[in-house]
Structure formats: structure tokens, C-alpha cells
Write a protein that holds these residues in place. Structure first.
Motif, PDB file in Angstrom:
ATOM      1  N   LEU A 290       1.215   4.210  -2.779  1.00  0.00           N
ATOM      2  CA  LEU A 290       1.068   5.614  -2.294  1.00  0.00           C
ATOM      3  C   LEU A 290       2.156   6.164  -2.881  1.00  0.00           C
ATOM      4  CD1 LEU A 290      -0.690   5.568   1.066  1.00  0.00           C
ATOM      5  CD2 LEU A 290      -1.686   6.472  -1.117  1.00  0.00           C
ATOM      6  N   SER A 291       3.368   5.813  -2.802  1.00  0.00           N
ATOM      7  CA  SER A 291       4.545   6.582  -2.984  1.00  0.00           C
ATOM      8  C   SER A 291       4.863   6.808  -4.638  1.00  0.00           C
ATOM      9  CB  SER A 291       5.844   5.849  -2.351  1.00  0.00           C
ATOM     10  OG  SER A 291       6.268   4.654  -3.132  1.00  0.00           O
ATOM     11  N   TRP A 292       4.189   5.653  -5.209  1.00  0.00           N
ATOM     12  CA  TRP A 292       4.406   5.672  -6.852  1.00  0.00           C
ATOM     13  C   TRP A 292       3.241   6.772  -7.146  1.00  0.00           C
ATOM     14  CZ3 TRP A 292       0.384   4.162 -10.612  1.00  0.00           C
ATOM     15  CH2 TRP A 292       0.851   3.993 -11.782  1.00  0.00           C
ATOM     16  N   VAL A 293       2.163   6.843  -6.471  1.00  0.00           N
ATOM     17  CA  VAL A 293       1.271   7.883  -7.052  1.00  0.00           C
ATOM     18  C   VAL A 293       1.572   9.207  -6.754  1.00  0.00           C
ATOM     19  CG1 VAL A 293      -1.157   8.647  -6.532  1.00  0.00           C
ATOM     20  CG2 VAL A 293      -0.889   6.102  -6.601  1.00  0.00           C
ATOM     21  N   LEU A 294       2.214   9.248  -5.749  1.00  0.00           N
ATOM     22  CA  LEU A 294       2.539  10.639  -5.097  1.00  0.00           C
ATOM     23  C   LEU A 294       4.085  11.062  -5.580  1.00  0.00           C
ATOM     24  CD1 LEU A 294       1.418  10.425  -1.289  1.00  0.00           C
ATOM     25  CD2 LEU A 294       0.166  11.469  -3.130  1.00  0.00           C
TER      26      LEU A 294
ATOM     27  N   ILE B 121       0.756  -1.100   0.092  1.00  0.00           N
ATOM     28  CA  ILE B 121      -0.024  -0.022   0.052  1.00  0.00           C
ATOM     29  C   ILE B 121       0.922   1.293  -0.009  1.00  0.00           C
ATOM     30  CG2 ILE B 121      -1.621   1.148   1.327  1.00  0.00           C
ATOM     31  CD1 ILE B 121      -2.765  -1.367   2.412  1.00  0.00           C
ATOM     32  N   ASN B 122       1.795   1.206   0.964  1.00  0.00           N
ATOM     33  CA  ASN B 122       2.720   2.319   0.917  1.00  0.00           C
ATOM     34  C   ASN B 122       3.541   2.547  -0.338  1.00  0.00           C
ATOM     35  OD1 ASN B 122       2.104   3.099   3.583  1.00  0.00           O
ATOM     36  ND2 ASN B 122       3.893   2.001   4.359  1.00  0.00           N
TER      37      ASN B 122
END
Lengths: 175, 197
Positions: free
Chosen positions: B140-144, B136-137
Motif C-alpha cells: 500500500l505504501s508503495w502504491v500510495l 500488505i502495508n
């Protein structure tokens, strides 16, 4: 009291069938050796390398021993673990090397092995990720009886270590 | 005459980086050493220029591996004094690049223990980046566009707490240095095989 400094790096591993590995290490020394400073044991990071030929741990080692004996010279014992896709760690290799008694910088390569059981046990362990482990890991570094222990040869652990001695000459010891 | 400390002289350079998947890199470096050590000359931390790789591949320190070097040619001039070999200095490296939006992102951390013997040394330091602690992290880090980082880069020079780190190794940094010692023998230390007398 003579002193021994072991300063270096547990660099990494190569030639294992899988490269996503970590390592539990410890230094074992005989009686008469006293740990003055530093960590004599540790666990490295888990590396999933981009270049699968070499796993990087880059784990620092900095140990200061005091000793009254030259017997029981320190050894480095390593236990390599493979992390599977479920995030579980499975034993992947045991090995040891003597810390060189010659002062200077040394590059060491530790060949490793792991215990194997019967064909069916091996099959189930490959499915369930439960590799056979030793009950007593002293067998890895002590010259104990290994009769009837069957093992499989695994990869190599790489260590870069500097040895600095102090006050050995006063006792007439040449290394 | 006995000395109450010994000295270490380091002349060298952070020569270049080899990152097969990344370019346009710069490097932050710092020196860490034990409590019985002090830097008496030189800068303990610094930052290199940002370098675009050379078109010509060269040897990376890893067997059969060629990559295009990002040359920094950044000087290291340091002198230390110490009373104890324990805490022998390390060079902590953090290589940064840019993502597609021009944000600074870390491309590799690494630690180099300075050699314990005088002489000329060429070191290829393997570099690695932390991985997200869960998928999940990671998502998220890929998206952000915010890749995981170590809170303090000096973490990579420590032994404690490393088992919780999950990393991906990528690339190497080449360092060449010449190292000299002063009064180490006078201090009772032997760091080379003894020559026959």
C-alpha cells in the motif's frame, strides 16, 4: 555512596553471516550496586541494512548506578538474534563486555559465540530455525564452568560508551 | 566556591549526509535531554537547507565506503546547564528528501549522544527508516507513495518500545563538534582518567 553513570549507544553489529539482526541486552552488576535511574535492559530494533556489512541498532543507553563496592563492576551482556524470512527470531550470538572502570568515552567491540550441537541437530536447526540456546544465560558473563560446551564463533557487537564517575576520590579509589 | 549546577558548551556543525541511494536532502534536528537539564543558549531545533550532493565522493565513516556528500554545513551553538549526568543530551536527526512526485519523504532517522568528554569529536551517525509492519502495508505504501514514518522522531532517542520497530539502515550524517564542560569536576564528577598527582 559513589556513583557511576553509563551513557552511550549500542551501535550495531558486524561480521555476522546474516545482517538482519536485533539484540537483547542487559547490564549486570554485583550486589552492593543499586540502579538509581535508567533502563538496565532492553531490546533493540530489527535492522535489515542497505549496506549488509553493518547492522544499525543505535540504541541509547543511559544508566545511573549508586554503589558501595568496587567489586561486581557492571558488565554488558548481549544476545543477538537473526530474523529469518518468516519473521522468526533465532539466537545468533552471546557475548559480554565489562563496562570500563576508567572514566571517559570508550569504543568497545564484543566478540560473540553461540552453542552448537551435533551435526544432525545443526542440520535440523538450520531447516526449522530452532538454534540451540543456553538454559541459563548467566554462563555468558559469569566465570562458570564451560567444560564440554561446544560453540561456534560469530560476529562482533559494537558499543560506544561513556563512563562518568562521582565521589570515588573521596574513598581513595583511582580508576 | 561551589556551584549548584554544571554546564556544557557545544560548538559544532551538521556537516553533511552520505546516502548512496538518495539525493537532494534536508535535515530536521532537535535536542533532547533529561529532566535535570536545560538549554540556556542556542536553538534546540531547526532545519537545514536542501542540498544537492557534491560530484566528488568522500569518506562516509564506514570502512571502504565512499559516497557523494550532501553538504549542509549547518551551525550548532548550544549551551546546557544540568545537575545530573543522567539525561545527557542527544541530538535527534531526521533526513528528508523528495520522491518522484516531489512529495517530502523521510530518508533516515538517527540519534547522536553528545560526547561525555571535552574535546573535538567527529561523529558519523548511522541513519535508518522504519519498514512497513506487513507486506500488505508495504504494498500500500508503495502504491500510495507514503513511506512509513515514526510518529515522533524522538522515538529514536528512547530505549523503550524499540523491539517493535523493524528498520532498514541507509546512509550516515557527519557531525563535527567541540565540547567543553564547566564545573563538572566541582560537582564531584570525573569524566576523564585521573592524571598522577
Amino acid at each position: 555512596m559513589a556513583e557511576v553513570h553509563i551513557v552511550g549507544t549500542l551501535t550495531g553489529a558486524s561480521d555476522f553471516p546474516s545482517s538482519r539482526l536485533s539484540c537483547r541486552w542487559k547490564i549486570v552488576a554485583g550486589t552492593g550496586w543499586r540502579l538509581l535511574e535508567g533502563d538496565a535492559a532492553g531490546v533493540t530494533q530489527v535492522d535489515a541494512p542497505e549496506d549488509s556489512r553493518f547492522t544499525v541498532w543505535s540504541h541509547p543507553i543511559d544508566i545511573h548506578y549508586g554503589t558501595r563496592a568496587v567489586t561486581g563492576w557492571p558488565k554488558l551482556q548481549v544476545q543477538v538474534f537473526r530474523r529469518d524470512w518468516r519473521g522468526r527470531d533465532e539466537l545468533y550470538g552471546y557475548g559480554f563486555t565489562h563496562i570500563p572502570s576508567t572514566p571517559g568515552d570508550h569504543t568497545l567491540a564484543i566478540p560473540t559465540w553461540r552453542p552448537v550441537l551435533s551435526f544432525w541437530d545443526e542440520l535440523s536447526s538450520s531447516i526449522f530455525g530452532t538454534a540451540a540456546v543456553l538454559k541459563n544465560t548467566d554462563v555468558v558473563h559469569a566465570p562458570a564452568d564451560r567444560f564440554r560446551l561446544t560453540t561456534r564463533s560469530m560476529g562482533t557487537v559494537h558499543v560506544e560508551v561513556g563512563v562518568v564517575l562521582r565521589n570515588f576520590e573521596g574513598y581513595g579509589v583511582a580508576m | 566556591m561551589t556551584s549548584n549546577f554544571f554546564s556544557l558548551l557545544l560548538n559544532g556543525q551538521i556537516e553533511s549526509a552520505y546516502f548512496p541511494s538518495h539525493d537532494n536532502l534536508y535535515c530536521k534536528f532537535s535536542v533532547v535531554c533529561g529532566a535535570d537539564w536545560a538549554v540556556v543558549s542556542g536553538v534546540e531545533e531547526g532545519i537545514t537547507q536542501q542540498s544537492i550532493s557534491s560530484p566528488t565522493p568522500s569518506f562516509t565513516g564506514q570502512t571502504d565506503t565512499l559516497a557523494r556528500p550532501c553538504v549542509w554545513n549547518f551551525p550548532l551553538d548550544l549551551a546546557f546547564k544540568a545537575t545530573n549526568v543522567y539525561g545527557w543530551p542527544q541530538l535527534i536527526l531526521a533526513v528528508y528528501g523528495h520522491d518522484w512526485l516531489g512529495r517530502d519523504v523521510v530518508r533516515g532517522y538517527g540519534a547522536v549522544r553528545l560526547p561525555r568528554t571535552p574535546g573535538i569529536h567527529t561523529i558519523y551517525a548511522p541513519m535508518f527508516v522504519p519498514l512497513a509492519s506487513s507486506w500488505i502495508n508495504g504494498f500500500l505504501s508503495w502504491v500510495l507513495g507514503r513511506l512509513p514514518e515514526f510518529r515522533d522522531s524522538r522515538f529514536v532517542g528512547q530505549s523503550e518500545g524499540r523491539e517493535v520497530a523493524s528498520v532498514r539502515s541507509q546512509g550516515t550524517v557527519k557531525i563535527t563538534l567541540s565540547l567543553g564542560t564547566k564545573d563538572l569536576e566541582r560537582f564531584g564528577y570525573v569524566n576523564r582518567p585521573l592524571k598522577g598527582k
